[in-house]
Design an enzyme around this catalytic site. Structure first.
Site, mmCIF file in Angstrom:
data_model
loop_
_atom_site.group_PDB
_atom_site.id
_atom_site.type_symbol
_atom_site.label_atom_id
_atom_site.label_comp_id
_atom_site.label_asym_id
_atom_site.label_seq_id
_atom_site.Cartn_x
_atom_site.Cartn_y
_atom_site.Cartn_z
ATOM 1 N N HIS A 1 -3.431 -9.359 2.476
ATOM 2 C CA HIS A 1 -4.676 -9.500 2.582
ATOM 3 C C HIS A 1 -5.084 -10.682 3.605
ATOM 4 C CE1 HIS A 1 -5.741 -7.889 -1.804
ATOM 5 N NE2 HIS A 1 -5.689 -7.125 -1.039
ATOM 6 N N HIS B 1 -1.354 3.285 -6.098
ATOM 7 C CA HIS B 1 -1.973 2.121 -5.563
ATOM 8 C C HIS B 1 -2.362 1.216 -6.529
ATOM 9 C CE1 HIS B 1 -5.223 -0.300 -3.331
ATOM 10 N NE2 HIS B 1 -4.571 0.316 -2.146
ATOM 11 N N ARG C 1 -0.646 -2.467 -7.037
ATOM 12 C CA ARG C 1 -0.995 -3.735 -6.564
ATOM 13 C C ARG C 1 -1.827 -4.388 -7.240
ATOM 14 N NH1 ARG C 1 -0.644 -4.273 -1.077
ATOM 15 N NH2 ARG C 1 -2.834 -4.824 -0.761
ATOM 16 N N TYR D 1 -3.418 -17.526 8.011
ATOM 17 C CA TYR D 1 -2.037 -17.755 8.093
ATOM 18 C C TYR D 1 -1.339 -16.972 8.761
ATOM 19 C CZ TYR D 1 -3.273 -20.868 3.897
ATOM 20 O OH TYR D 1 -3.634 -21.977 3.023
ATOM 21 N N LYS E 1 -3.661 -1.593 8.601
ATOM 22 C CA LYS E 1 -5.115 -1.788 7.947
ATOM 23 C C LYS E 1 -5.737 -3.197 8.508
ATOM 24 C CE LYS E 1 -7.485 -1.918 3.665
ATOM 25 N NZ LYS E 1 -8.427 -0.740 3.896
ATOM 26 N N ARG F 1 0.961 -1.316 -0.052
ATOM 27 C CA ARG F 1 -0.138 -0.224 -0.037
ATOM 28 C C ARG F 1 0.982 1.165 0.000
ATOM 29 N NH1 ARG F 1 -2.091 -3.650 3.327
ATOM 30 N NH2 ARG F 1 -4.089 -4.495 2.854
#
Length: 410
Positions: A361, A334, A337, A371, A269, A244
């Protein structure tokens, strides 16, 4: 009766000629203590009283800052407290402590403390958002602020037509309140009561180039950038890291291990620790940049702060892209990404869970467990190196594979 003239000329009185401290009584336990201070004299108001059989002393300030009439008023107030069973000395300490607590628990004080200690975004953006509240709520104790007070400030932002800014301000304010809770200055984050209170923000997608041929042109344009080395380096690392933009801008040297070829940091985030494997190409750029900013906290310090205590602004990369001919309707910082997400999957054929994890994510396994940050780390190292090599090929004009490779568990 003590007069103001006597207070004023006390250091010239007969008592003063002995050069020793003396008292001038004002009645009811109040007196002016006059004592030498080098070549001058100090004059201090004192009030002597007894409570529960104990003699006590209370200070009312110095003369002439506190005049005779004001000293008598304070004496009368103290005498009334005594008659009500209140110790004026203890009461004075309690009032002072309350004022001190109020001064350190105001919304502005807590907000600025959070900015200095906890905010991950060290640009001026969080302060600009909080300045939508500070003029109205700054002096209020943070624990006395109600949801309606915050909402009134957010409504002002909405009335200006900046709905997205209102939502961002609410998110930042929530972080300030959570910090206040953690430091014992608020009971809870009251902004949670404002869910659904704001006008919904229209969903927007960041412009991104996801096709190989135009992306190759973008990479060549980045290599031709003629601005500062810090911005140039950030532009070159953006497609390699595809993190990001705020995380890239706020990157700190202390989080980079060049020998282990890893960048480790906390993602605000998603509130998880994250690892970015460093390709050979990324290490080359970092080693070129280190002599310039390696002695500072941030890789990309703001050019407006010579001491380097702030990172570059949020507009720096987008402004650089615009300078190269890529406006925000074509490509944004951005957008790197989305470009990586698309081409790593559709062209290089890497597993989607590897890519999603590298994008930081919220990836979960079939059992619903998240994970950890080291999941598939060896494979992600290989993926990031393959991605960097692929970008080099694009820039050099290598043949572009337009068909998705057969996935073999890479």
């Amino acid at each position: 009766m003590l007069t103001d003239a006597a207070c004023k000329n006390a250091h010239k009185s007969d008592k003063a000629k002995y050069g020793k401290a003396f008292k001038l009584s004002a009645g009811n336990g109040l007196y002016l203590l006059v004592k030498p201070q080098g070549e001058s004299w100090g004059k201090y108001w004192r009030f002597k009283y007894r409570l529960e059989g104990k003699e006590k002393l209370l200070s009312f300030g110095t003369y002439p800052k506190v005049g005779l009439n004001e000293a008598r008023r304070r004496c009368d107030e103290a005498r009334q407290q005594i008659s009500d069973g209140i110790d004026p000395g203890e009461n004075k300490k309690a009032v002072k402590a309350a004022k001190l607590e109020s001064a350190t628990s105001s919304f502005e004080v807590v907000a600025r403390e959070w900015l200095a200690k906890k905010s991950q975004d060290k640009s001026d953006r969080p302060l600009r958002l909080l300045n939508n509240l500070i003029p109205w709520l700054g002096v209020m104790g943070i624990d006395s602020i109600k949801p309606k007070d915050v909402l009134a400030c957010l409504r002002r932002i909405e009335e200006r037509g900046t709905i997205e800014t209102a939502h961002r301000t609410l998110q930042t304010t929530s972080q300030v309140f959570r910090y206040a809770v953690a430091t014992g200055r608020a009971e809870r984050d009251i902004t949670q009561d404002l869910r659904g209170a704001l006008t919904p923000a229209k969903g927007t997608h960041f412009a991104a180039i996801t096709e190989p041929k135009p992306f190759a042109e973008l990479l060549r344009a980045i290599d031709s950038y003629s601005g500062s080395l810090t911005v140039y380096s950030a532009l070159r690392l953006a497609p390699l890291f595809f993190v990001r933009p705020g995380e890239l801008r706020a990157a700190k040297w202390q989080n980079f291990d060049l020998e282990a070829k890893e960048w480790r940091y906390f993602v605000t985030k998603t509130e998880v620790q994250h690892i970015v494997p460093l390709s050979r190409q990324a290490l080359t750029i970092l080693n070129e940049l280190k002599p310039l900013t390696g002695h500072l906290p941030y890789l990309f310090p703001s050019e407006r702060t010579p001491n380097g205590d702030r990172c570059m602004s949020e507009n720096s990369l987008n402004a650089a892209l615009k300078r190269l001919g890529y406006g925000k309707d074509v490509m944004t910082s951005h957008g790197f990404r989305a470009a990586a997400r698309t081409m790593l999957d559709e062209i290089l054929g890497f597993r989607v869970d590897y890519i999603e994890h590298q994008l930081a994510h919220a990836v979960r396994d079939p059992n619903g467990r998240a994970y950890n940050r080291t999941a598939h780390l060896p494979e992600r190292h290989k993926m990031m190196q393959a991605w960097a090599d692929y970008l080099d090929g694009l820039k050099s004009g290598a043949e572009i594979i337009s068909l998705k490779l057969k996935k073999t568990g890479r």
